[in-house]
Design an enzyme around this catalytic site. Structure first.
Site, PDB file in Angstrom:
ATOM      1  N   ASP A   1     -44.358  -5.491   0.646  1.00 51.51           N
ATOM      2  CA  ASP A   1     -43.244  -6.440   0.725  1.00 51.51           C
ATOM      3  C   ASP A   1     -42.963  -6.902  -0.704  1.00 51.51           C
ATOM      4  O   ASP A   1     -43.688  -7.732  -1.261  1.00 51.51           O
ATOM      5  CB  ASP A   1     -43.631  -7.613   1.630  1.00 51.51           C
ATOM      6  CG  ASP A   1     -42.492  -8.619   1.777  1.00 51.51           C
ATOM      7  OD1 ASP A   1     -41.585  -8.609   0.927  1.00 51.51           O
ATOM      8  OD2 ASP A   1     -42.522  -9.401   2.739  1.00 51.51           O
TER       9      ASP A   1
ATOM     10  N   LYS B   1     -33.749 -10.577  -1.303  1.00 50.05           N
ATOM     11  CA  LYS B   1     -32.676 -11.120  -2.141  1.00 50.05           C
ATOM     12  C   LYS B   1     -32.618 -10.499  -3.542  1.00 50.05           C
ATOM     13  O   LYS B   1     -31.581 -10.524  -4.197  1.00 50.05           O
ATOM     14  CB  LYS B   1     -32.831 -12.630  -2.233  1.00 50.05           C
ATOM     15  CG  LYS B   1     -34.247 -13.080  -2.579  1.00 50.05           C
ATOM     16  CD  LYS B   1     -34.698 -14.255  -1.706  1.00 50.05           C
ATOM     17  CE  LYS B   1     -36.192 -14.500  -1.893  1.00 50.05           C
ATOM     18  NZ  LYS B   1     -36.813 -15.159  -0.785  1.00 50.05           N
TER      19      LYS B   1
ATOM     20  N   TYR C   1     -46.063 -14.657   4.271  1.00 50.72           N
ATOM     21  CA  TYR C   1     -44.760 -14.803   4.913  1.00 50.72           C
ATOM     22  C   TYR C   1     -43.979 -13.514   4.719  1.00 50.72           C
ATOM     23  O   TYR C   1     -43.737 -13.087   3.592  1.00 50.72           O
ATOM     24  CB  TYR C   1     -43.993 -15.986   4.287  1.00 50.72           C
ATOM     25  CG  TYR C   1     -42.623 -16.202   4.896  1.00 50.72           C
ATOM     26  CD1 TYR C   1     -42.500 -16.638   6.214  1.00 50.72           C
ATOM     27  CD2 TYR C   1     -41.460 -15.966   4.181  1.00 50.72           C
ATOM     28  CE1 TYR C   1     -41.248 -16.832   6.798  1.00 50.72           C
ATOM     29  CE2 TYR C   1     -40.200 -16.155   4.743  1.00 50.72           C
ATOM     30  CZ  TYR C   1     -40.102 -16.591   6.054  1.00 50.72           C
ATOM     31  OH  TYR C   1     -38.871 -16.775   6.629  1.00 50.72           O
TER      32      TYR C   1
HETATM   33  C1  LIG Z   1     -42.480 -11.996   0.590  1.00 44.58           C
HETATM   34  C2  LIG Z   1     -41.313 -12.313   1.481  1.00 44.58           C
HETATM   35  N1  LIG Z   1     -41.012 -11.482   2.492  1.00 44.58           N
HETATM   36  C3  LIG Z   1     -39.958 -11.704   3.303  1.00 44.58           C
HETATM   37  C4  LIG Z   1     -39.145 -12.801   3.119  1.00 44.58           C
HETATM   38  C5  LIG Z   1     -37.966 -13.010   4.027  1.00 44.58           C
HETATM   39  O1  LIG Z   1     -36.772 -12.763   3.358  1.00 44.58           O
HETATM   40  P1  LIG Z   1     -35.398 -13.410   3.863  1.00 44.58           P
HETATM   41  O2  LIG Z   1     -35.473 -14.879   3.604  1.00 44.58           O
HETATM   42  O3  LIG Z   1     -34.344 -12.724   3.046  1.00 44.58           O
HETATM   43  O4  LIG Z   1     -35.267 -13.099   5.309  1.00 44.58           O
HETATM   44  C6  LIG Z   1     -39.405 -13.688   2.076  1.00 44.58           C
HETATM   45  C7  LIG Z   1     -38.554 -14.855   1.851  1.00 44.58           C
HETATM   46  O5  LIG Z   1     -38.803 -15.718   1.068  1.00 44.58           O
HETATM   47  C8  LIG Z   1     -40.523 -13.437   1.227  1.00 44.58           C
HETATM   48  O6  LIG Z   1     -40.835 -14.251   0.206  1.00 44.58           O
END
Ligand SMILES: Cc1ncc(COP(=O)(O)O)c(C=O)c1O
Length: 481
Positions: free
Chosen positions: A282, A310, A187
């Site tokens: 990421d 976050k 994700y």
């Molecule tokens: C690994 C990863 N990338 C991207 C995201 C997306 O972040 P956001 O919820 O701040 O859009 C998340 C959210 O949980 C995540 O766990």
């Protein structure tokens, strides 16, 4: 610079984890016995009446009654009223040990007072946003650059999703190539090009409702850890104009639910170099949680671009960012007159004073207190305890951790993928439901987890809190025997 310490005391034996997960998914499920499940569901009706009433009202105005990806929907979402350290309290006054920790960013524990005080100070002087530059933007960028040297330049944004979008656009602008390769099941937010191979590896556009084909036509996935398949895609893409970037979560998809072998990131780095694609880490979850140097520091692998979410604001709102090579980040436009040659990236609330001051002090406090390492120790204690409980009851469940990221697989749903479509079709629904039931049962016993299968620990998790949590897990797991 002082030598960074990391939250992972011992890297999981990935081969052994997969063997145990495979064994779990090969056998029939061991759900909670119906009589116990009835008792747990009764808890929600009797003890969570206000949450239930609020949710019924919310359903009239808010689709599905919830707006957060992480919110628990079974049997209905609980309304949270108070957060402090390791605990949450719901609208009916019930107290929970919080292993959701807002999805990862609150390594210091929830609502940490020294950071809150700085935020209040900022609100009193500047308010949350002016639309103009504030010194804390610079201070935060300097801090991130000091802790993660690969971050030569840094752009603060509003969320992980936005940051992934920006990184992809920047990578395409810089390399002048189009293809983006991700790991199936991972994700990376909900942007048009990333709702692809979501949660279940191999499923491509299955979840891409409302997304035109063209928006994800240049997105590709490979099965977790399948480096040969990644190489094949990189080779094939050469005749299609090339690969702009490969994006990975450095501990594996879904925060390491499908863990990577220790040398995986290094091998992806080498492939990216060979095919002149950018490597994007990421680090929405791993950044600062694995240690202040992030997963890149822990694995000793330098990405071209890093995504923050976050974690960059210690859990305060409007939090995301992209950092990395100056020549790539230099392709990002901002400000009036910044566009044209460069990729259009920015937003009104990006890098607002509130998020920047929160992030700056949260990260400094993590450094001062050694929070990532303490949270990792709590994660080790929790995982070892869970493994002992599983063994004691002779259950096939699997517990493992990467420091403060702890996994407890009971249904095995995360092991399903399109490699075995029949098993996927037969198993997905019931195994998903079992995971929901486990989450509800944990909650009825005062434990909040992520989707009933993942726990993030924090610095606030003392040995006593972890031991109490283990008693509660024991109470639930024995109901599966
Ligand atoms: C690994 C990863 N990338 C991207 C995201 C997306 O972040 P956001 O919820 O701040 O859009 C998340 C959210 O949980 C995540 O766990």
């Amino acid at each position: 610079m002082t030598e960074q310490q990391y939250a992972i005391s011992q890297y999981p034996d990935v081969k052994d984890v997969y063997q145990r997960l495979e064994a779990l998914v090969r056998q029939p499920m061991h759900p909670i016995k119906p009589e116990h499940m009835q008792e747990y569901l009764h808890y929600f009706d009797v003890k969570c009446a206000r949450s239930k009433a609020l949710n019924l009202e919310a359903q009239k105005l808010i689709p599905g009654g919830v707006q957060h990806n992480l919110a628990f929907n079974y049997p209905f979402p609980i309304a949270i009223e108070k957060a402090e350290g390791a605990y949450l309290w719901d609208a009916d006054g019930n107290q929970y040990i919080d292993f959701l920790q807002a999805g990862g960013p609150t390594v210091l524990g929830s609502n940490y007072a020294p950071v809150r005080d700085k935020v209040i100070e900022m609100l009193q002087t500047c308010g949350p946003v002016t639309g103009l530059f504030h010194e804390y933007e610079l201070k935060l960028a300097q801090l991130v650059n000091r802790l993660m040297p690969s971050i030569e330049m840094f752009r603060m944004l509003g969320s992980g999703t936005e940051s992934v979008m920006a990184a992809i656009r920047g990578a395409r602008t810089f390399t002048k190539k189009k293809k983006i390769i991700k790991v199936g099941g991972a994700y990376h937010g909900w942007s048009d090009s990333m709702v692809y191979g979501l949660h279940v590896p191999g499923t491509g556009r299955l979840e891409a409702k409302g997304i035109p084909f063209g928006a994800s036509a240049n997105t590709q996935e490979f099965f977790p850890n399948a480096l040969g398949a990644l190489r094949a895609k990189l080779i094939f893409n050469q005749v299609l104009g090339g690969t702009a970037a490969v994006i990975v979560e450095p501990v594996g998809p879904e925060s390491g639910t499908r863990p990577v072998p220790y040398d995986f990131n290094q091998k992806v780095r080498e492939l990216c170099d060979e095919f002149k694609a950018l490597l994007i880490f990421d680090e929405v979850v791993t950044g600062f949680r694995l240690g202040l140097g992030g997963a890149q520091g822990y694995f000793g692998v330098k990405p071209d671009l890093t995504i923050f979410g976050k974690c960059i604001s210690g859990g305060y709102p409007m939090a995301g960012g992209v950092g990395g090579r100056a020549d790539v980040i230099g392709c990002f436009a901002a400000g009036i007159g910044g566009a044209g040659e460069r990729a259009y990236i920015g937003g009104t609330l990006s890098a607002n004073p509130l998020s920047c001051v929160a992030g700056y002090y949260a990260i400094l406090e993590m450094e001062r207190t050694n929070a990532p390492v303490l949270a990792g120790q709590a994660g080790d204690r929790l995982t070892k305890g869970l493994q002992a409980i599983i063994e004691k009851h002779g259950l096939p469940f699997v517990a493992f951790n990467q420091g403060s990221i702890c996994h407890l697989e009971t249904s095995g749903v995360m092991l399903l993928d399109l490699h075995n479509p029949i098993r996927l079709l037969k198993g997905l629904k019931p195994r998903r439901h079992m995971m929901e039931e486990m989450g509800a049962a944990y909650m009825a016993n005062g434990l909040i987890t992520l989707a009933g299968s993942r726990m993030y620990t924090s610095m606030a998790d003392t040995d006593d809190i972890i031991d109490e949590a283990l008693n509660r897990f024991d109470h639930v797991l024995v109901a599966c025997v």
